[in-house]
Motif scaffolding. Structure first.
Motif, PDB file in Angstrom:
ATOM      1  N   GLU A 247     -29.596   5.704  70.366  1.00 53.38           N
ATOM      2  CA  GLU A 247     -29.596   7.164  70.527  1.00 53.38           C
ATOM      3  C   GLU A 247     -28.575   7.604  71.572  1.00 53.38           C
ATOM      4  OE1 GLU A 247     -34.135   8.358  69.157  1.00 53.38           O
ATOM      5  OE2 GLU A 247     -33.658   8.237  71.297  1.00 53.38           O
ATOM      6  N   ALA A 248     -28.389   6.792  72.631  1.00 52.64           N
ATOM      7  CA  ALA A 248     -27.381   7.120  73.657  1.00 52.64           C
ATOM      8  C   ALA A 248     -25.981   7.036  73.060  1.00 52.64           C
ATOM      9  CB  ALA A 248     -27.513   6.162  74.832  1.00 52.64           C
ATOM     10  N   LEU A 249     -25.741   6.027  72.221  1.00 51.41           N
ATOM     11  CA  LEU A 249     -24.431   5.872  71.598  1.00 51.41           C
ATOM     12  C   LEU A 249     -24.146   7.012  70.617  1.00 51.41           C
ATOM     13  CD1 LEU A 249     -21.905   4.098  71.147  1.00 51.41           C
ATOM     14  CD2 LEU A 249     -23.181   2.901  69.368  1.00 51.41           C
ATOM     15  N   LEU A 250     -25.174   7.422  69.851  1.00 50.93           N
ATOM     16  CA  LEU A 250     -25.003   8.482  68.860  1.00 50.93           C
ATOM     17  C   LEU A 250     -25.103   9.883  69.469  1.00 50.93           C
ATOM     18  CD1 LEU A 250     -27.163   7.007  65.941  1.00 50.93           C
ATOM     19  CD2 LEU A 250     -24.691   6.861  66.233  1.00 50.93           C
ATOM     20  N   GLU A 251     -25.423   9.939  70.786  1.00 53.32           N
ATOM     21  CA  GLU A 251     -25.572  11.211  71.507  1.00 53.32           C
ATOM     22  C   GLU A 251     -26.583  12.118  70.819  1.00 53.32           C
ATOM     23  OE1 GLU A 251     -21.746  12.967  72.064  1.00 53.32           O
ATOM     24  OE2 GLU A 251     -20.845  11.153  72.933  1.00 53.32           O
ATOM     25  N   THR A 252     -27.651  11.510  70.348  1.00 58.58           N
ATOM     26  CA  THR A 252     -28.706  12.251  69.645  1.00 58.58           C
ATOM     27  C   THR A 252     -30.061  11.719  70.080  1.00 58.58           C
ATOM     28  OG1 THR A 252     -27.248  12.419  67.732  1.00 58.58           O
ATOM     29  CG2 THR A 252     -29.556  12.967  67.378  1.00 58.58           C
ATOM     30  N   SER A 253     -30.840  12.564  70.718  1.00 60.93           N
ATOM     31  CA  SER A 253     -32.170  12.133  71.141  1.00 60.93           C
ATOM     32  C   SER A 253     -33.132  13.314  71.085  1.00 60.93           C
ATOM     33  CB  SER A 253     -32.107  11.576  72.569  1.00 60.93           C
ATOM     34  OG  SER A 253     -33.362  11.099  72.965  1.00 60.93           O
ATOM     35  N   PRO A 254     -34.299  13.149  70.447  1.00 59.38           N
ATOM     36  CA  PRO A 254     -34.706  11.937  69.737  1.00 59.38           C
ATOM     37  C   PRO A 254     -34.129  11.918  68.313  1.00 59.38           C
ATOM     38  CG  PRO A 254     -36.467  13.530  69.667  1.00 59.38           C
ATOM     39  CD  PRO A 254     -35.372  14.171  70.457  1.00 59.38           C
ATOM     40  N   PHE A 255     -33.784  10.737  67.832  1.00 58.84           N
ATOM     41  CA  PHE A 255     -33.311  10.564  66.454  1.00 58.84           C
ATOM     42  C   PHE A 255     -34.338   9.763  65.656  1.00 58.84           C
ATOM     43  CE2 PHE A 255     -30.520   8.204  63.334  1.00 58.84           C
ATOM     44  CZ  PHE A 255     -30.367   9.285  62.478  1.00 58.84           C
ATOM     45  N   PHE A 256     -34.788   8.665  66.240  1.00 58.72           N
ATOM     46  CA  PHE A 256     -35.831   7.857  65.607  1.00 58.72           C
ATOM     47  C   PHE A 256     -37.191   8.339  66.101  1.00 58.72           C
ATOM     48  CE2 PHE A 256     -32.136   4.966  66.254  1.00 58.72           C
ATOM     49  CZ  PHE A 256     -31.771   4.849  64.924  1.00 58.72           C
ATOM     50  N   GLY A 257     -38.223   7.931  65.401  1.00 56.95           N
ATOM     51  CA  GLY A 257     -39.571   8.300  65.802  1.00 56.95           C
ATOM     52  C   GLY A 257     -40.117   7.372  66.875  1.00 56.95           C
ATOM     53  N   GLU A 258     -41.419   7.428  67.070  1.00 59.10           N
ATOM     54  CA  GLU A 258     -42.093   6.558  68.039  1.00 59.10           C
ATOM     55  C   GLU A 258     -42.872   5.456  67.325  1.00 59.10           C
ATOM     56  OE1 GLU A 258     -41.727   6.872  71.291  1.00 59.10           O
ATOM     57  OE2 GLU A 258     -40.448   8.636  71.084  1.00 59.10           O
TER      58      GLU A 258
ATOM     59  N   PHE B 289     -30.804   4.210  58.807  1.00 59.74           N
ATOM     60  CA  PHE B 289     -30.054   5.468  58.782  1.00 59.74           C
ATOM     61  C   PHE B 289     -28.652   5.233  58.224  1.00 59.74           C
ATOM     62  CE2 PHE B 289     -28.505   3.742  62.753  1.00 59.74           C
ATOM     63  CZ  PHE B 289     -27.222   4.240  62.902  1.00 59.74           C
ATOM     64  N   LYS B 290     -28.035   6.321  57.773  1.00 58.55           N
ATOM     65  CA  LYS B 290     -26.666   6.292  57.261  1.00 58.55           C
ATOM     66  C   LYS B 290     -25.813   7.253  58.080  1.00 58.55           C
ATOM     67  CE  LYS B 290     -27.507   4.965  52.449  1.00 58.55           C
ATOM     68  NZ  LYS B 290     -27.176   5.251  51.042  1.00 58.55           N
ATOM     69  N   MET B 291     -24.510   7.006  58.083  1.00 62.42           N
ATOM     70  CA  MET B 291     -23.594   7.917  58.764  1.00 62.42           C
ATOM     71  C   MET B 291     -22.192   7.719  58.208  1.00 62.42           C
ATOM     72  SD  MET B 291     -22.849   6.205  62.486  1.00 62.42           S
ATOM     73  CE  MET B 291     -21.633   4.890  62.654  1.00 62.42           C
ATOM     74  N   ASN B 292     -21.312   8.676  58.489  1.00 58.72           N
ATOM     75  CA  ASN B 292     -19.908   8.529  58.126  1.00 58.72           C
ATOM     76  C   ASN B 292     -19.294   7.398  58.943  1.00 58.72           C
ATOM     77  OD1 ASN B 292     -20.040  10.596  56.327  1.00 58.72           O
ATOM     78  ND2 ASN B 292     -18.991  12.097  57.608  1.00 58.72           N
ATOM     79  N   TYR B 293     -18.357   6.697  58.327  1.00 56.83           N
ATOM     80  CA  TYR B 293     -17.746   5.569  59.041  1.00 56.83           C
ATOM     81  C   TYR B 293     -16.910   6.052  60.215  1.00 56.83           C
ATOM     82  CZ  TYR B 293     -14.884   1.505  60.086  1.00 56.83           C
ATOM     83  OH  TYR B 293     -14.265   0.467  60.729  1.00 56.83           O
ATOM     84  N   HIS B 294     -17.116   5.410  61.363  1.00 59.77           N
ATOM     85  CA  HIS B 294     -16.325   5.673  62.560  1.00 59.77           C
ATOM     86  C   HIS B 294     -16.078   4.317  63.207  1.00 59.77           C
ATOM     87  CE1 HIS B 294     -15.247   6.818  66.642  1.00 59.77           C
ATOM     88  NE2 HIS B 294     -15.100   8.070  66.246  1.00 59.77           N
ATOM     89  N   TYR B 295     -14.805   3.916  63.285  1.00 59.58           N
ATOM     90  CA  TYR B 295     -14.475   2.544  63.688  1.00 59.58           C
ATOM     91  C   TYR B 295     -15.127   2.162  65.015  1.00 59.58           C
ATOM     92  CZ  TYR B 295     -11.810  -1.434  65.422  1.00 59.58           C
ATOM     93  OH  TYR B 295     -11.467  -2.647  65.951  1.00 59.58           O
ATOM     94  N   GLN B 296     -14.905   2.954  66.075  1.00 60.24           N
ATOM     95  CA  GLN B 296     -15.371   2.572  67.404  1.00 60.24           C
ATOM     96  C   GLN B 296     -16.886   2.592  67.494  1.00 60.24           C
ATOM     97  OE1 GLN B 296     -13.247   1.329  69.751  1.00 60.24           O
ATOM     98  NE2 GLN B 296     -15.182   0.731  70.675  1.00 60.24           N
ATOM     99  N   ILE B 297     -17.504   3.641  66.926  1.00 54.36           N
ATOM    100  CA  ILE B 297     -18.957   3.744  67.014  1.00 54.36           C
ATOM    101  C   ILE B 297     -19.630   2.664  66.166  1.00 54.36           C
ATOM    102  CG2 ILE B 297     -20.930   5.225  66.401  1.00 54.36           C
ATOM    103  CD1 ILE B 297     -19.273   7.592  67.352  1.00 54.36           C
ATOM    104  N   SER B 298     -19.075   2.383  64.988  1.00 52.43           N
ATOM    105  CA  SER B 298     -19.627   1.325  64.139  1.00 52.43           C
ATOM    106  C   SER B 298     -19.562  -0.025  64.846  1.00 52.43           C
ATOM    107  CB  SER B 298     -18.869   1.249  62.811  1.00 52.43           C
ATOM    108  OG  SER B 298     -18.988   2.464  62.111  1.00 52.43           O
ATOM    109  N   LYS B 299     -18.437  -0.270  65.496  1.00 58.12           N
ATOM    110  CA  LYS B 299     -18.270  -1.527  66.230  1.00 58.12           C
ATOM    111  C   LYS B 299     -19.268  -1.618  67.386  1.00 58.12           C
ATOM    112  CE  LYS B 299     -14.698  -4.250  68.591  1.00 58.12           C
ATOM    113  NZ  LYS B 299     -13.297  -4.259  69.076  1.00 58.12           N
ATOM    114  N   SER B 300     -19.445  -0.520  68.108  1.00 52.70           N
ATOM    115  CA  SER B 300     -20.382  -0.506  69.241  1.00 52.70           C
ATOM    116  C   SER B 300     -21.822  -0.637  68.767  1.00 52.70           C
ATOM    117  CB  SER B 300     -20.212   0.798  70.036  1.00 52.70           C
ATOM    118  OG  SER B 300     -18.890   0.925  70.506  1.00 52.70           O
ATOM    119  N   LEU B 301     -22.129  -0.043  67.612  1.00 52.28           N
ATOM    120  CA  LEU B 301     -23.492  -0.156  67.065  1.00 52.28           C
ATOM    121  C   LEU B 301     -23.856  -1.606  66.798  1.00 52.28           C
ATOM    122  CD1 LEU B 301     -23.920   2.765  64.492  1.00 52.28           C
ATOM    123  CD2 LEU B 301     -25.451   2.227  66.389  1.00 52.28           C
TER     124      LEU B 301
END
Length: 580
Positions: free
Chosen positions: A169-180, A129-141
């Motif tokens: 998904e918990a970090l990105l606050e998006t569920s479901p984001f990936f498949g099964e 997946f791709k996303m906009n750069y976010h320092y804290q979230i990128s570091k946590s990922l």
């Protein structure tokens, strides 16, 4: 050079855009007050707030605001003006504006919408997946085990595992984001075929015709020497046996059938491009990409001269990098028209900003090379001031501290690469490029080839790790490199080795700042403490001058312990007299 500020809409919010020509000092200041660079807007930007504007005014006195005529008007709290006049008129008015103007009250969007998450097709055992750069979230990922950043394709790769999926998904606050579609449900490509044929235009290449499957495409795109032929609609790889074996290794887990339609004797070792040539070409192109068109001519002359004199790609990068910084400072004007005093003033300004002596020497070396070797001004006495080098002693670990670090590593591959680095006194680049053919088990030696300074040398192979190396070789089945990377046939990255060392140091609880190179320093110091002649140590380390090796004479604990302080001697004598 004035600084222009402007109000812009960027990344779902209003920002203060800061425009100025390239200036390393201004960039440094803007970074310290929280500025970020936007490639889209081609400017630096800050949050649209009074505090941010105050910081700008505090550090820069030459601010000018776009649309100055509009600044003469008193801003209305309820107005819809989109200029930066509230900031220009009064920071207090800006606070009021931000508090009361609905225009500036941006509704808080969901995190997924702010990051602009885009899920791509999975590749092998990874979701992508791709996303906009976010320092804290990128570091946590990247702190989540199983998540990797792919620098080539600018995307995140997530191991297809339930626990990894849950954490991301918990970090990105998006569920479901990936498949099964976890690893157990990976599609089977059994029955698919890859056809390998001769390349008619150039017999040093072979054509790889593959089915329309993303995973197979991605596997081939990772080869460092791969090219794509739009005419033939196939990938091109060097027609060498080693490359053919690498393709087999990459496709084996996918159970894809390889159909070899190459003529007999088509695969030849001589078709494999020289790694040195590839490194030099890539370095030259990357340097040229850093300068605008007006800087190409002098830089190309310098790069061509470096190549003609057979300099290494690392020296090319160092000299050319220094020269590029020099050209930027003088706004890419002809170097021949720059006076000697201007150059001295430029170097002085760098040192004034806190540039280290080592970096200062690199700058001087790069400029000396250009004026003396490229412009051939040898008759002209061109003496530049050399910054005085700081005499710093390297950090050294004791034998007990080294042992504590090694004990913290559980992975046998990781432990072995640290043991080899310490036991033979190798540089990190020498560890990752070590090949099985260079490990001479019978002679208990390691042949280090083409090391720093284009020198070969023989170092010891510690008896204590010979058996472990042999077991490791049987387990990992590496054909070329002793420590292979993520992809078969590719060496382990130096960054990964340093990360192994960082983790081990952290777990050990040691407060010393140590790297893989610290193990090399420790190797030399421990040899000296054990009574090894310094000239042998010089040969083991590959130092050109004995002066470089003598630094370790200041670090040997055994020698220092034998020297008594005159104060201690005075106290001892005094105590002795009292007893008498």
């Amino acid at each position: 050079m004035s600084i222009v500020v402007k109000k812009i809409w960027h990344r779902d919010a209003y920002r203060i855009a800061v425009f100025f020509g390239y200036d390393s000092e201004k960039i440094r200041i803007v970074k310290t007050i929280g500025g970020k660079y936007s490639k889209t807007q081609s400017c630096w930007y800050l949050d649209y707030s009074a505090d941010a504007y105050r910081e700008l005014k505090k550090h820069f006195t030459d601010l000018s605001i776009e649309n100055p005529k509009e600044l003469q008007q008193t801003p209305s709290v309820t107005g819809n003006s989109r200029d930066l006049s509230p900031i220009a008129q009064s920071e207090n008015q800006l606070d009021s504006l931000l508090a009361n103007n609905p225009e500036h009250k941006v509704a808080v969007k969901p995190l997924a919408q702010q990051l602009r998450l885009i899920l791509l097709d999975p590749i092998g055992k990874y979701w992508v997946f791709k996303m906009n750069y976010h320092y804290q979230i990128s570091k946590s990922l990247l702190a989540i085990k199983g998540v990797y950043w792919n620098g080539n394709y600018k995307c995140y790769m997530v191991l297809r595992h339930p626990k990894v999926k849950e954490a991301v998904e918990a970090l990105l606050e998006t569920s479901p984001f990936f498949g099964e579609d976890y690893l157990s449900k990976e599609p089977n490509y059994k029955g698919e075929q890859i056809k390998i044929t001769a390349h008619q235009e150039d017999t040093s290449w072979m054509e790889i015709h593959i089915p329309r499957i993303v995973a197979i495409h991605e596997k081939l795109k990772r080869f460092s020497m791969v090219r794509y032929s739009k005419v033939n609609q196939c990938y091109l790889l060097p027609a060498a046996p080693m490359v053919y074996e690498a393709v087999q290794l990459q496709m084996e887990p996918l159970e894809v059938l390889l159909l070899n339609a190459l003529p007999k004797g088509y695969l030849q070792a001589k078709h494999l491009p020289n790694k040195k040539r590839l490194d030099l070409s890539a370095t030259k192109q990357s340097m040229l990409d850093q300068v605008p068109a007006e800087g190409h001519e002098p830089l190309t002359k310098m790069l061509n001269t470096l190549l003609a004199l057979n300099y290494s790609h690392s020296t090319m990068r160092s000299y050319a990098g220094a020269f590029i910084q020099f050209l930027r400072y003088f706004e890419f004007k002809n170097p021949e028209s720059i006076a000697h005093q201007e150059i001295v003033a430029y170097l002085g300004s760098l040192m004034e900003r806190g540039l280290s002596a080592s970096s200062g020497h690199s700058m001087v070396n790069g400029l000396q090379f250009y004026y003396q070797q490229v412009l051939q001004l040898r008759g002209f006495e061109f003496k530049l001031p050399r910054p005085k080098k700081e005499k710093k002693l390297p950090t050294v670990l004791t034998m007990d501290e080294c042992l504590r670090i090694f004990q913290m590593v559980d992975n046998p591959k990781h432990k072995l690469l640290l043991l080899v680095g310490y036991g033979a006194g190798l540089r990190v680049s020498e560890i990752v490029t070590l090949q099985w053919q260079d490990v001479l088990f019978d002679e208990h030696k390691i042949h280090i080839k083409n090391a720093k300074g284009k020198k070969d040398r023989m170092v010891m192979l510690p008896y204590s790790i010979v058996q472990s190396l042999k077991i490791y070789k049987d387990l990992y089945k590496g054909k070329h490199y002793v420590f292979e990377g993520q992809f078969a046939g590719e060496p382990y990255s130096t960054r990964s080795v340093q990360e192994v060392m960082r983790e081990a140091l952290k777990k050990s609880g040691l407060e010393k700042k140590a790297t893989v190179h610290t193990l090399r320093h420790s190797f030399a110091t421990h040899l000296l403490e054990n009574g090894t002649d310094i000239r042998y140590i010089q040969q083991f380390l590959g130092h050109s001058s004995i002066k470089t090796t003598t630094v370790y004479t200041h670090l040997t604990k055994a020698a220092v312990d034998k020297i008594q302080s005159p104060l201690d001697r005075m106290v001892d004598l005094n105590n002795k007299k009292k007893l008498e």
